[in-house]
Design an enzyme around this catalytic site. Structure first.
Site, mmCIF file in Angstrom:
data_model
loop_
_atom_site.group_PDB
_atom_site.id
_atom_site.type_symbol
_atom_site.label_atom_id
_atom_site.label_comp_id
_atom_site.label_asym_id
_atom_site.label_seq_id
_atom_site.Cartn_x
_atom_site.Cartn_y
_atom_site.Cartn_z
ATOM 1 C CG ASP A 51 -1.774 1.184 1.341
ATOM 2 O OD1 ASP A 51 -1.625 2.251 0.641
ATOM 3 O OD2 ASP A 51 -3.066 0.754 2.097
ATOM 4 C CB ILE A 52 1.183 4.342 -2.085
ATOM 5 C CG1 ILE A 52 -0.304 4.748 -1.887
ATOM 6 C CG2 ILE A 52 1.588 3.699 -3.404
ATOM 7 C CD1 ILE A 52 -0.602 5.805 -3.066
ATOM 8 C CB ALA A 73 -0.942 3.915 -6.782
ATOM 9 C CE1 TYR A 141 -9.563 9.560 -9.791
ATOM 10 C CE2 TYR A 141 -11.108 10.650 -11.575
ATOM 11 C CZ TYR A 141 -9.870 9.739 -10.987
ATOM 12 O OH TYR A 141 -8.983 9.511 -11.937
ATOM 13 C CG ASN A 170 -13.801 9.340 -19.971
ATOM 14 O OD1 ASN A 170 -13.675 10.378 -20.062
ATOM 15 N ND2 ASN A 170 -14.546 8.377 -19.530
ATOM 16 C CB VAL A 184 -18.129 3.869 -20.388
ATOM 17 C CG1 VAL A 184 -17.346 4.734 -21.208
ATOM 18 C CG2 VAL A 184 -19.403 3.484 -20.814
ATOM 19 C CB VAL A 185 -14.419 1.348 -23.746
ATOM 20 C CG1 VAL A 185 -13.997 0.389 -25.012
ATOM 21 C CG2 VAL A 185 -14.681 2.863 -24.410
HETATM 22 P P1 NAD Z 1 -6.754 0.982 -11.978
HETATM 23 O O1 NAD Z 1 -7.733 0.888 -10.993
HETATM 24 O O2 NAD Z 1 -6.600 -0.008 -13.021
HETATM 25 O O3 NAD Z 1 -4.920 1.287 -11.530
HETATM 26 C C1 NAD Z 1 -5.018 1.518 -10.350
HETATM 27 C C2 NAD Z 1 -3.769 0.838 -9.591
HETATM 28 O O4 NAD Z 1 -3.510 1.440 -8.513
HETATM 29 C C3 NAD Z 1 -4.185 -0.591 -9.424
HETATM 30 O O5 NAD Z 1 -3.507 -1.615 -9.798
HETATM 31 C C4 NAD Z 1 -4.331 -0.562 -7.921
HETATM 32 O O6 NAD Z 1 -4.259 -2.026 -7.320
HETATM 33 C C5 NAD Z 1 -3.348 0.299 -7.373
HETATM 34 N N1 NAD Z 1 -3.789 1.067 -6.165
HETATM 35 C C6 NAD Z 1 -4.988 1.461 -5.881
HETATM 36 N N2 NAD Z 1 -4.848 1.857 -4.378
HETATM 37 C C7 NAD Z 1 -3.592 1.792 -4.161
HETATM 38 C C8 NAD Z 1 -2.644 1.915 -2.848
HETATM 39 N N3 NAD Z 1 -3.275 2.255 -1.851
HETATM 40 N N4 NAD Z 1 -1.490 1.416 -2.727
HETATM 41 C C9 NAD Z 1 -0.888 0.857 -3.701
HETATM 42 N N5 NAD Z 1 -1.553 0.615 -4.901
HETATM 43 C C10 NAD Z 1 -2.774 1.077 -5.003
HETATM 44 O O7 NAD Z 1 -6.866 2.336 -12.729
HETATM 45 P P2 NAD Z 1 -6.379 3.067 -14.136
HETATM 46 O O8 NAD Z 1 -7.380 3.184 -14.881
HETATM 47 O O9 NAD Z 1 -5.119 2.206 -14.613
HETATM 48 O O10 NAD Z 1 -5.960 4.476 -13.525
HETATM 49 C C11 NAD Z 1 -4.487 4.857 -13.404
HETATM 50 C C12 NAD Z 1 -4.231 6.082 -12.816
HETATM 51 O O11 NAD Z 1 -4.824 7.215 -14.111
HETATM 52 C C13 NAD Z 1 -4.990 6.602 -11.721
HETATM 53 O O12 NAD Z 1 -4.093 7.552 -10.888
HETATM 54 C C14 NAD Z 1 -6.144 7.315 -12.317
HETATM 55 O O13 NAD Z 1 -6.872 8.235 -11.393
HETATM 56 C C15 NAD Z 1 -5.710 7.909 -13.648
HETATM 57 N N6 NAD Z 1 -6.650 8.329 -14.742
HETATM 58 C C16 NAD Z 1 -7.437 7.119 -15.294
HETATM 59 C C17 NAD Z 1 -8.433 7.409 -16.156
HETATM 60 C C18 NAD Z 1 -9.031 6.501 -16.790
HETATM 61 O O14 NAD Z 1 -9.926 6.743 -17.655
HETATM 62 N N7 NAD Z 1 -8.832 5.344 -16.521
HETATM 63 C C19 NAD Z 1 -8.522 8.844 -16.614
HETATM 64 C C20 NAD Z 1 -7.973 9.833 -15.697
HETATM 65 C C21 NAD Z 1 -7.010 9.447 -14.794
#
Ligand code: NAD
Length: 308
Positions: A51-52, A73, A141, A170, A184-185
């Site tokens: 955990d971070i 994360a 968020y 997205n 959503v995709v």
């Molecule tokens: P995801 O949930 O697939 O990846 C997040 C990862 O962080 C996961 O592997 C999870 O296990 C890990 N994680 C969560 N809490 C943690 C903790 N406390 N300690 C250690 N690891 C932890 O999400 P994603 O879609 O790959 O998103 C990655 C980043 O991009 C995120 O910061 C998200 O906010 C950002 N983001 C994503 C999107 C999108 O459309 N997917 C859009 C904007 C921003």
């Protein structure tokens, strides 16, 4: 380079880790596997399940001595953040602060933060949104990412660490979790491939900017060599309605049922797409994957992996 990726077992993080390993970097992944999957992390990367917020993070970063850190994360769901804003803030705000302090303490030179463009600006006053659009998130968020960005600036300046903030639209593509509440995709595609009902929140006229994960990875790799601080939107500059997205996925999957409409969700923005000219100028980056092509490839990958 020695590189550390937080969240590297997640959707975007695992694609980024693949690319970094492929480019010959030595990669350590820190992930608590809360939504990420061990199997998504390439064998050549060193996965530390942590955990971070764990107090041991500081010594792990010091021992690993990364030259660059990509911080992905996060708790990454708008709807869950509305239900559990404290949990969202704990991971996204406090967690980011812990990672930043660990990096500053270990003399990390470069810090690349994954933020959001889709949930940061609120209901846009003008479209496409530039980076200078007022930050008025509608969801916890979005608020947590805004707070985290402020810490990135503050600790970056204080420590001399070069910081790049990437505000994604997205993101979609292969490997996205179809069982979550975001993405959503992946959610639509999985239900369509399984012949299940597809739920659309609201009238489906809400518009989003869908950017392919390969383009997001490309932006991160370019941020690695950027010598100045910067904040960049990473999207396509084009709005696509959920109705249009549904139709595109119908073409890719052969789905024949009509969508089921339910009331819109709190915290969701009506229309947002991002101006990406700053990333073009500052990172030499441009989105390269047309939506129809990216959707087709995503559906093919889901079929091949039998995530149905
Ligand atoms: P995801 O949930 O697939 O990846 C997040 C990862 O962080 C996961 O592997 C999870 O296990 C890990 N994680 C969560 N809490 C943690 C903790 N406390 N300690 C250690 N690891 C932890 O999400 P994603 O879609 O790959 O998103 C990655 C980043 O991009 C995120 O910061 C998200 O906010 C950002 N983001 C994503 C999107 C999108 O459309 N997917 C859009 C904007 C921003």
């Amino acid at each position: 380079m020695r590189v550390l990726v937080t969240g590297g077992a997640g959707f975007i993080g695992s694609h980024l880790t693949d690319a970094l390993v492929g480019a010959g970097h030595s990669v350590t992944v820190v992930d608590d596997l809360s939504t990420g999957r061990r199997a998504q992390v390439p064998a050549k990367a060193n996965l530390v399940q942590m955990d971070i917020l764990n107090p041991a993070l500081g010594s792990l970063v010091a021992e690993t001595a990364p030259e660059a850190v990509f911080h992905l994360a996060a708790h990454a769901s708008v709807s869950e953040s509305v239900r559990e804003p404290e949990h969202d803030a704990r991971v996204n705000v406090l967690g980011t602060l812990k990672v930043l302090r660990a990096c500053a303490g270990a003399g990390v030179g470069r810090f690349v933060f994954s933020s959001t463009g889709g949930a940061l600006y609120g209901e846009p006053q003008a479209l496409p949104c530039t980076e200078s659009h007022p930050v008025r998130p509608l969801s916890p968020y979005g608020a947590s990412k805004a707070a985290a960005e402020a810490y990135v600036h503050a600790l970056g300046q204080d420590s001399g660490m070069r910081t790049v903030i990437l505000r994604y639209a997205n993101v979609y593509g292969p490997g996205q979790d179809p069982d979550g509440e975001a993405g959503v995709v992946a959610i639509f595609a999985a239900r369509m491939l399984a012949g299940e009902a597809v739920t659309v929140f609201g009238d489906g006229e809400q518009q989003r900017d869908f950017v392919h994960v390969a383009d997001v990875v490309d932006a991160n790799l370019r941020a690695l060599t950027r010598s100045e601080d910067g904040v960049y939107n990473i999207g396509t500059g084009v709005g696509t309605s959920v109705k249009e997205l549904f139709a595109s996925l119908v073409r890719a999957t052969g789905y024949s049922r009509a969508p089921q409409h339910v009331p819109a969700r709190p915290g969701d923005v009506g229309r947002v797409w991002l101006d990406v000219s700053a990333a073009r100028a500052g990172l030499g980056w441009a989105p390269r994957t047309p939506l129809e092509v990216g959707i087709g490839a995503t559906v093919e990958s889901m079929r091949a992996n039998r995530i149905q």
